[in-house]
Design a protein around this motif. Structure first.
Motif, short mmCIF file in Angstrom:
data_model
loop_
_atom_site.label_atom_id
_atom_site.label_comp_id
_atom_site.label_asym_id
_atom_site.label_seq_id
_atom_site.Cartn_x
_atom_site.Cartn_y
_atom_site.Cartn_z
N LEU A 1 3.05 -2.52 -3.19
CA LEU A 1 1.57 -1.61 -3.11
C LEU A 1 1.55 -0.75 -3.95
CD1 LEU A 1 1.77 -1.42 0.86
CD2 LEU A 1 0.39 -3.06 -0.46
N ARG B 1 -7.41 4.71 0.52
CA ARG B 1 -6.52 3.36 0.19
C ARG B 1 -6.18 3.01 1.70
NH1 ARG B 1 -3.11 6.04 -2.27
NH2 ARG B 1 -1.25 6.03 -0.38
N MET C 1 7.94 -2.89 0.28
CA MET C 1 6.48 -2.94 0.47
C MET C 1 5.93 -1.74 -0.39
SD MET C 1 5.93 -3.12 4.35
CE MET C 1 4.15 -2.78 4.27
N THR D 1 -3.97 1.44 3.46
CA THR D 1 -2.52 0.93 3.39
C THR D 1 -2.28 0.89 4.71
OG1 THR D 1 -1.83 2.44 1.37
CG2 THR D 1 -0.05 2.08 2.85
#
Length: 549
Positions: free
Chosen positions: A99, A78, A95, A80
Motif C-alpha cells: 500500500l 486515503r 501490507m 486504507t
C-alpha cells in the motif's frame, strides 16, 4: 468518478424566498449542467410558513448547512482498510509495502478504531531481544505462525492460540530433548521421528517440522490424540527460528492509548493546529458514528478542496453561512442591494430590482428553455407571495405580480386562498416526536472510560424551549440506556439570547456539568450564559473534568 457537489444556499434565518429559491435554482442547474451535482441547502431553521409551503407542494426540506469552512471530508481521504489486531507483524509489514504506507489502522469487527501500527513498531519488534516466552505472552494464533512460515497444518486446529509455554529448538539426543521440552511448549524440530514423538508425549502444544520433511502417520496420530498442533514449513531451522516472532499479533505492539484522530466534520484550520504539534505522518478519520473511514496525511491538508457554493437571496457576508470566505462562490442570484460580500475571482452575479428572487429564477427557466413543473411553480409562486405580501409590499413590481399569476396557474392554486393558508400556518416543535427532537442534532463522544452523548436543540425563544424541555425530560434516561451511554447531555440553546440551559441524565452528569462551569450542582439542569457551541464551548469543558477523575 463522483461529481463535485455545489451547494445552493440562501441566507441565515431563512424565509420562504430563501428556501424556495435554493430548491428551484438547484433544480434549474441540474437540468442545464450535468457535470456537477447541485444540492439545495438551508443556512438555518425553516419557519412555520416555509414548512407549510414545502409540505403543500411535497418538497423535501433542504439539509442544514451551518458552515462552509473546509472540512476533513473535503480533503483527499486515503481509504486504507482497517486491519484486525490479530494480524501478524509480518503480514502488516507486507501490507504496508504493497500500500506504500507507514501506518495501518487497527479496527474491530464494528469498524471502531482500536489502535495504530506503524513501521517503527514493526522495526522495534524485529530488533528488540525477547525471551522465549514472548510468543505465548502475545497470544499468537497458530494460523499466524503458519502464514508467517509459509507452512501448512498437518494436525490440530489452526484457529487455536499459543498461550502458554516457551519456544525451543529441539536439538541433541532424545534424552536431551526429553529434558528440555515441557508441557505447552512450542517446539521447532527437524525430521527425527523419535524426537517428534518425545515432544508430543511431553504434551507440547505445537511442533514445527522444518525443511519440508515428511511427517509420519504415527506422529500425526499421536499429535491428534494429544491435541498437539503439527505444522510443516519449507524453511530450515535457522530461518524458522528467525521468522517465528514475526507471527505475533500486532495488538502486542500497536499504539492503543491517546490516539490522535479526527472526524469528517472537523474543520481543516482546527486540524492544522493540532497536527502541527504532533510528529505523526498519518492520522485516522472517524465518521459521525465514530466508525473508522480512512486516513489522511499532512500533505493532504495542503491540497484541501474548497466547498463550492451558489448564493441565492443575499449577497452580504453578515447574512451568509459561516466561513463563506473559505468557500468558492460560483454564482450569486439576488434582488437586494449590493452588500459587502467579496469573491476571490469573477463570478456570475445576477441582481435585479424585483420583489423576489423567485421572480428572477423563473426568468432564468424561460431563458434556458427548461420546463417549470407544478411543484417548482408552486414553490416560486409561494416565494413571491411571501416576499411581496401578496403584491401589497412597495417592493412588488408588475413583473413579480404577472410572474406569480403565471406560476399559480401552472401550480393550480388560487393566489388569495393559498396565501391566506400560508400566512396562517404556525410553526414550532409540535410536528416532531420527542425522539426526533433529541436525535436531530446528536453526537457521541469518548473520553477515558466514559462514553457520553450531547444533543443540541436550538430555538429563537426560551418559551418554546421550555415547552420542548417538558416533553423531552421524561425520555432522557431511556435514551441514555438505549444508546449505552454513561451520560447524556441536552443543550437547550436560546439563539437570540445566546444562552443554553443544560439538562442531563446519568449518575455523574450533574456533578461533571457543574464542575465544568464552576456552578452549583443541580439535578434539574444548569443555565450557561454565552454558551451556544457544543464543539468549542461544551465538549472541551466536559472532557477536562472527565480527564481529572
Amino acid at each position: 468518478m463522483a461529481k463535485k457537489i455545489v451547494r445552493v444556499v440562501g441566507h441565515k434565518n431563512p424565509d420562504t424566498d430563501s428556501i424556495c429559491a435554493a430548491i428551484a435554482y438547484a433544480n434549474l442547474k441540474s437540468h442545464t449542467d450535468d457535470t456537477m451535482e447541485y444540492i439545495p441547502m438551508r443556512a438555518g431553521s425553516i419557519s412555520a410558513e416555509t414548512a407549510f409551503v414545502l409540505d403543500y407542494f411535497k418538497a423535501d426540506t433542504p439539509a442544514l448547512l451551518k458552515d462552509v469552512g473546509t472540512q476533513i471530508k473535503d480533503i483527499h481521504i486515503r481509504r486504507t482498510e482497517g486491519v484486525s489486531s490479530n494480524l501478524s507483524m509480518k503480514k502488516a509489514w507486507e501490507m504496508m509495502k504493497i500500500l506504500n504506507v507507514v501506518t495501518l489502522p487497527v479496527v474491530n469487527k464494528k469498524d471502531k478504531l482500536e489502535g495504530l501500527i506503524v513501521t517503527g513498531d514493526i522495526a522495534k519488534s524485529y530488533m528488540d531481544v525477547y525471551d522465549n516466552s514472548i510468543l505465548a505472552k502475545a497470544r499468537t494464533q497458530y494460523r499466524n505462525i503458519i502464514e508467517t512460515l509459509d507452512g501448512k497444518i498437518v494436525a490440530g486446529n489452526e484457529h487455536g492460540y499459543f498461550v502458554k509455554g516457551k519456544v525451543i529448538v529441539a536439538a541433541g539426543t532424545p534424552d536431551t530433548i526429553k529434558g528440555n521440552v515441557a508441557e505447552d511448549d512450542l517446539v521447532i524440530i527437524s525430521d527425527r521421528e523419535e524426537s517428534q514423538l518425545i515432544c508430543i508425549e511431553a504434551n507440547c502444544s505445537c511442533i514445527i517440522v522444518t525443511s519440508g520433511f515428511d511427517i509420519s502417520k504415527d506422529v500425526i496420530n499421536a499429535a491428534n490424540a494429544k491435541d498437539v498442533v503439527v505444522i510443516s514449513t519449507p524453511y530450515d531451522t535457522f530461518t524458522t527460528s528467525r521468522l517465528i516472532n514475526q507471527s505475533m499479533p500486532i495488538k502486542s505492539f500497536m499504539t492503543r492509548e491517546n490516539l490522535i484522530h479526527f472526524d469528517l466534520d472537523d474543520y481543516v484550520d482546527d486540524v492544522r493546529d493540532t497536527v502541527s504539534k504532533i510528529r505523526h505522518r498519518d492520522f485516522p478519520i472517524l465518521d459521525e458514528n465514530q466508525n473508522y473511514v480512512g486516513m489522511f496525511s499532512r500533505r493532504n491538508l495542503m491540497n484541501a478542496r474548497k466547498k463550492q457554493v451558489i448564493l441565492v437571496d443575499h449577497n452580504e457576508t453578515s447574512q451568509a453561512v459561516a466561513n463563506i470566505d473559505e468557500a468558492e462562490i460560483l454564482e450569486i442570484i439576488d434582488h437586494h442591494r449590493i452588500g459587502s460580500l467579496e469573491t476571490i475571482g469573477p463570478v456570475y452575479f445576477r441582481n435585479q430590482p424585483l420583489g423576489c428572487t423567485g421572480t428572477i429564477i423563473y426568468q432564468m427557466y424561460m431563458e434556458k428553455g427548461v420546463e417549470v413543473t407544478p411543484q417548482m411553480a408552486g414553490l416560486m409562486c409561494a416565494a413571491i407571495l411571501s416576499d411581496t405580501l401578496v403584491f401589497r409590499s412597495p417592493t412588488c413590481t408588475q413583473v413579480d405580480k404577472s410572474t406569480a399569476l403565471i406560476l399559480a396557474e401552472i401550480a393550480q392554486i388560487d393566489v388569495e386562498e393559498f396565501a391566506q393558508k400560508m400566512f396562517e400556518a404556525g410553526s414550532n416543535f409540535a410536528n416532531k416526536t420527542e425522539e426526533e427532537i433529541l436525535n436531530q442534532d446528536f453526537k457521541i463522544f469518548h473520553s477515558g472510560d466514559y462514553t457520553f452523548g450531547v444533543s443540541q436543540i436550538s430555538a429563537l425563544s426560551r418559551t418554546e424551549l421550555d415547552k420542548v424541555q417538558a416533553r423531552v425530560v421524561p425520555l432522557l434516561d431511556k435514551m441514555q440506556v438505549e444508546k449505552q451511554l454513561d451520560m447524556l447531555f441536552v443543550m437547550l440553546t436560546d439563539i437570540l439570547n445566546e444562552s443554553t440551559y443544560l439538562i442531563y441524565s446519568g449518575a455523574e452528569a450533574a456533578s461533571i456539568a457543574a464542575s465544568a462551569y464552576n456552578l452549583p450542582q443541580s439535578k434539574d439542569g444548569i443555565m450557561l450564559k454565552g454558551v451556544v457551541s457544543r464543539k468549542k464551548q461544551l465538549i472541551p469543558e466536559l472532557i477536562n473534568v472527565i480527564n481529572e477523575r
